[in-house]
Design a protein around this motif. Structure first.
Motif, mmCIF file in Angstrom:
data_model
loop_
_atom_site.group_PDB
_atom_site.id
_atom_site.type_symbol
_atom_site.label_atom_id
_atom_site.label_comp_id
_atom_site.label_asym_id
_atom_site.label_seq_id
_atom_site.Cartn_x
_atom_site.Cartn_y
_atom_site.Cartn_z
ATOM 1 N N HIS A 155 0.904 -1.412 0.324
ATOM 2 C CA HIS A 155 -0.413 -0.016 0.467
ATOM 3 C C HIS A 155 0.870 1.248 0.409
ATOM 4 C CE1 HIS A 155 -3.674 -2.556 0.558
ATOM 5 N NE2 HIS A 155 -2.948 -3.285 1.078
ATOM 6 N N CYS A 156 1.520 1.566 0.962
ATOM 7 C CA CYS A 156 2.245 3.293 1.468
ATOM 8 C C CYS A 156 3.467 2.654 0.104
ATOM 9 C CB CYS A 156 2.959 3.049 2.450
ATOM 10 S SG CYS A 156 1.471 3.496 3.978
ATOM 11 N N VAL A 157 4.516 1.775 -0.445
ATOM 12 C CA VAL A 157 5.761 2.006 -1.056
ATOM 13 C C VAL A 157 5.231 2.293 -1.794
ATOM 14 C CG1 VAL A 157 7.420 1.010 -1.966
ATOM 15 C CG2 VAL A 157 7.031 0.742 0.822
ATOM 16 N N LYS A 158 4.096 1.202 -2.666
ATOM 17 C CA LYS A 158 2.889 1.327 -4.258
ATOM 18 C C LYS A 158 2.697 2.247 -4.557
ATOM 19 C CE LYS A 158 0.972 -2.312 -5.842
ATOM 20 N NZ LYS A 158 -0.514 -2.962 -5.336
ATOM 21 N N GLU A 159 2.303 2.977 -3.483
ATOM 22 C CA GLU A 159 1.771 4.588 -3.176
ATOM 23 C C GLU A 159 2.461 5.721 -3.876
ATOM 24 O OE1 GLU A 159 -1.276 7.610 -4.088
ATOM 25 O OE2 GLU A 159 -1.194 5.007 -3.813
ATOM 26 N N ALA A 160 3.649 5.510 -2.480
ATOM 27 C CA ALA A 160 5.244 6.339 -2.779
ATOM 28 C C ALA A 160 5.869 6.094 -4.232
ATOM 29 C CB ALA A 160 6.261 5.859 -2.013
ATOM 30 N N ILE A 200 13.007 0.249 4.042
ATOM 31 C CA ILE A 200 12.242 -0.830 3.977
ATOM 32 C C ILE A 200 13.942 -1.436 4.480
ATOM 33 C CG2 ILE A 200 11.905 -2.921 3.048
ATOM 34 C CD1 ILE A 200 9.403 -2.060 4.251
ATOM 35 N N ILE A 201 14.782 -1.062 3.532
ATOM 36 C CA ILE A 201 16.219 -1.230 4.128
ATOM 37 C C ILE A 201 16.585 -1.482 5.384
ATOM 38 C CG2 ILE A 201 18.742 -0.419 3.645
ATOM 39 C CD1 ILE A 201 16.950 -2.441 1.140
ATOM 40 N N GLY A 202 16.141 -0.295 6.137
ATOM 41 C CA GLY A 202 16.702 0.592 7.362
ATOM 42 C C GLY A 202 15.914 -1.054 8.540
ATOM 43 N N ILE A 203 14.696 -1.589 8.316
ATOM 44 C CA ILE A 203 14.038 -2.304 8.662
ATOM 45 C C ILE A 203 14.822 -3.196 8.883
ATOM 46 C CG2 ILE A 203 12.084 -3.349 8.989
ATOM 47 C CD1 ILE A 203 11.644 -0.848 10.155
ATOM 48 N N LEU A 204 15.309 -3.855 7.316
ATOM 49 C CA LEU A 204 16.177 -5.387 7.692
ATOM 50 C C LEU A 204 17.490 -5.426 7.845
ATOM 51 C CD1 LEU A 204 14.964 -5.469 3.036
ATOM 52 C CD2 LEU A 204 14.312 -6.828 5.556
ATOM 53 N N GLN A 205 17.929 -3.931 7.868
ATOM 54 C CA GLN A 205 19.047 -4.427 8.614
ATOM 55 C C GLN A 205 19.113 -4.085 10.413
ATOM 56 O OE1 GLN A 205 20.300 -0.432 7.516
ATOM 57 N NE2 GLN A 205 21.533 -1.033 5.749
ATOM 58 N N ILE A 230 4.592 5.341 -7.298
ATOM 59 C CA ILE A 230 3.248 6.313 -8.965
ATOM 60 C C ILE A 230 3.273 7.522 -7.700
ATOM 61 C CG2 ILE A 230 0.231 7.039 -8.862
ATOM 62 C CD1 ILE A 230 -0.121 3.338 -7.769
ATOM 63 N N ASN A 231 3.299 8.205 -6.854
ATOM 64 C CA ASN A 231 3.379 9.787 -7.121
ATOM 65 C C ASN A 231 5.554 10.008 -6.385
ATOM 66 O OD1 ASN A 231 0.625 10.442 -6.688
ATOM 67 N ND2 ASN A 231 1.108 9.565 -4.681
ATOM 68 N N ASP A 232 6.196 8.993 -7.455
ATOM 69 C CA ASP A 232 7.135 9.336 -7.330
ATOM 70 C C ASP A 232 7.872 9.822 -6.496
ATOM 71 O OD1 ASP A 232 7.412 9.024 -10.101
ATOM 72 O OD2 ASP A 232 6.591 11.203 -10.628
ATOM 73 N N SER A 233 7.922 9.126 -4.827
ATOM 74 C CA SER A 233 8.858 9.165 -3.817
ATOM 75 C C SER A 233 9.147 8.258 -3.667
ATOM 76 C CB SER A 233 7.304 10.306 -3.539
ATOM 77 O OG SER A 233 6.376 9.511 -2.772
ATOM 78 N N GLY A 234 9.269 7.416 -4.121
ATOM 79 C CA GLY A 234 9.663 5.813 -3.715
ATOM 80 C C GLY A 234 10.882 5.188 -3.357
ATOM 81 N N GLU A 235 11.891 6.013 -3.445
ATOM 82 C CA GLU A 235 12.917 6.419 -2.712
ATOM 83 C C GLU A 235 12.715 6.260 -1.650
ATOM 84 O OE1 GLU A 235 16.216 5.890 -4.642
ATOM 85 O OE2 GLU A 235 14.751 5.291 -5.942
#
Length: 88
Positions: free
Chosen positions: A60-65, A78-83, A67-72
């Motif tokens: 939801h959130c990442v997909k929407e981001a 997500i990378i921070g959580i995975l770390q 779409i709005n060109d703010s996905g980075e």
């Protein structure tokens, strides 16, 4: 509320009950290995809940981001959580 959140809440409620049971086990002087096994089971449910929340975030959130060109920024989150997960 979507399916992932509903399942995550259920896993967290179950974990809450397990933790209360673990505390009682310790107070009652139960065998340490039995207590440890229950702790491992509670940790497993917490991991499951976390994965469900992250799945919901990605869907939801990442997909929407993106779409709005703010996905980075969302990818970095997500990378921070995975770390944090991998450091354990």
């Amino acid at each position: 509320m979507n399916e992932e959140k509903t399942k995550a809440i259920q896993a967290l409620k179950t974990t809450k009950g397990q933790i209360e049971g673990i505390i009682k086990m310790i107070e009652d002087g139960r065998y340490c290995v039995d207590v440890s096994n229950q702790i491992v089971a509670a940790q497993s449910l917490l991991k499951k809940a976390n994965l469900l929340i992250l799945k919901q975030h990605l869907n939801h959130c990442v997909k929407e981001a993106f779409i709005n060109d703010s996905g980075e920024e969302k990818v970095d989150e997500i990378i921070g959580i995975l770390q944090k997960i991998m450091d354990k």
